[in-house]
Design a protein around this motif. Structure first.
Motif, PDB file in Angstrom:
ATOM      1  N   GLY A  93       0.785  -1.226   0.000  1.00 23.46           N
ATOM      2  CA  GLY A  93       0.000   0.000   0.000  1.00 23.46           C
ATOM      3  C   GLY A  93       0.816   1.274   0.000  1.00 23.46           C
ATOM      4  O   GLY A  93       0.268   2.367   0.154  1.00 23.46           O
ATOM      5  N   ILE A  94       2.117   1.179  -0.176  1.00 23.66           N
ATOM      6  CA  ILE A  94       2.977   2.359  -0.208  1.00 23.66           C
ATOM      7  C   ILE A  94       2.939   2.966  -1.601  1.00 23.66           C
ATOM      8  O   ILE A  94       3.096   2.270  -2.597  1.00 23.66           O
ATOM      9  N   VAL A  95       2.733   4.282  -1.657  1.00 21.15           N
ATOM     10  CA  VAL A  95       2.703   5.004  -2.930  1.00 21.15           C
ATOM     11  C   VAL A  95       4.020   5.734  -3.069  1.00 21.15           C
ATOM     12  O   VAL A  95       4.482   6.397  -2.138  1.00 21.15           O
ATOM     13  N   GLY A  96       4.636   5.632  -4.239  1.00 25.96           N
ATOM     14  CA  GLY A  96       5.896   6.312  -4.450  1.00 25.96           C
ATOM     15  C   GLY A  96       6.202   6.497  -5.920  1.00 25.96           C
ATOM     16  O   GLY A  96       5.544   5.936  -6.792  1.00 25.96           O
ATOM     17  N   GLU A  97       7.224   7.323  -6.160  1.00 22.75           N
ATOM     18  CA  GLU A  97       7.682   7.584  -7.526  1.00 22.75           C
ATOM     19  C   GLU A  97       8.997   6.851  -7.733  1.00 22.75           C
ATOM     20  O   GLU A  97       9.891   6.903  -6.894  1.00 22.75           O
ATOM     21  N   ILE A  98       9.109   6.167  -8.864  1.00 22.79           N
ATOM     22  CA  ILE A  98      10.317   5.397  -9.157  1.00 22.79           C
ATOM     23  C   ILE A  98      11.470   6.346  -9.455  1.00 22.79           C
ATOM     24  O   ILE A  98      11.384   7.200 -10.325  1.00 22.79           O
ATOM     25  N   LYS A  99      12.560   6.175  -8.708  1.00 24.99           N
ATOM     26  CA  LYS A  99      13.766   6.973  -8.918  1.00 24.99           C
ATOM     27  C   LYS A  99      14.919   6.144  -9.451  1.00 24.99           C
ATOM     28  O   LYS A  99      15.882   6.685  -9.983  1.00 24.99           O
ATOM     29  N   VAL A 125       9.206   8.093  -1.492  1.00 23.95           N
ATOM     30  CA  VAL A 125       7.893   8.063  -0.859  1.00 23.95           C
ATOM     31  C   VAL A 125       7.552   9.374  -0.172  1.00 23.95           C
ATOM     32  O   VAL A 125       6.389   9.641   0.110  1.00 23.95           O
ATOM     33  N   ALA A 126       8.554  10.180   0.131  1.00 26.00           N
ATOM     34  CA  ALA A 126       8.361  11.497   0.725  1.00 26.00           C
ATOM     35  C   ALA A 126       9.614  12.305   0.412  1.00 26.00           C
ATOM     36  O   ALA A 126      10.617  11.764  -0.070  1.00 26.00           O
ATOM     37  N   GLU A 127       9.567  13.589   0.670  1.00 25.14           N
ATOM     38  CA  GLU A 127      10.733  14.442   0.399  1.00 25.14           C
ATOM     39  C   GLU A 127      11.914  13.943   1.227  1.00 25.14           C
ATOM     40  O   GLU A 127      11.866  13.895   2.445  1.00 25.14           O
ATOM     41  N   GLY A 128      12.970  13.508   0.543  1.00 27.14           N
ATOM     42  CA  GLY A 128      14.173  13.021   1.206  1.00 27.14           C
ATOM     43  C   GLY A 128      14.088  11.585   1.708  1.00 27.14           C
ATOM     44  O   GLY A 128      14.992  11.132   2.390  1.00 27.14           O
TER      45      GLY A 128
END
Length: 97
Positions: free
Chosen positions: A56-62, A73-76
């Protein structure tokens, strides 16, 4: 008078074949198609995609490796998860005025 034993064996085998066919088309085949679709999704991942993990974790692929994906998942805050833990693309809900 008893029935022909050969016809009862043929009948039993026929029912078994019917049950196996039902099992295949209702359970195994759809699951196999879903697994194939998920594998295609995993193979199409790229940097910048927003995804949801199976937890259930939302994040952007880096970053992407052979077996892992690094998500912001959050700033930093970056986490590394297995590619197989990525379950779906994330689409933000559109707010209506």
């Amino acid at each position: 008078m008893q029935g022909d034993p050969m016809s009862s064996i043929v009948g039993a085998v026929l029912w078994m074949i019917i049950l196996i066919a039902i099992f295949y088309f209702l359970l195994y085949r759809p699951q196999q198609q879903q697994r194939k679709k998920h594998q295609e999704f995993i193979n199409s991942l790229k940097k910048g995609d927003k995804v949801i993990t199976s937890g259930g974790i939302v994040g952007e692929i880096k970053g992407i490796d052979d077996k892992t994906v690094t998500l912001k998942v959050a700033e930093g805050t970056m986490i590394k998860v297995l590619k197989t833990a990525v379950s779906a693309p994330y689409e933000e809900e559109k707010k209506e005025d």
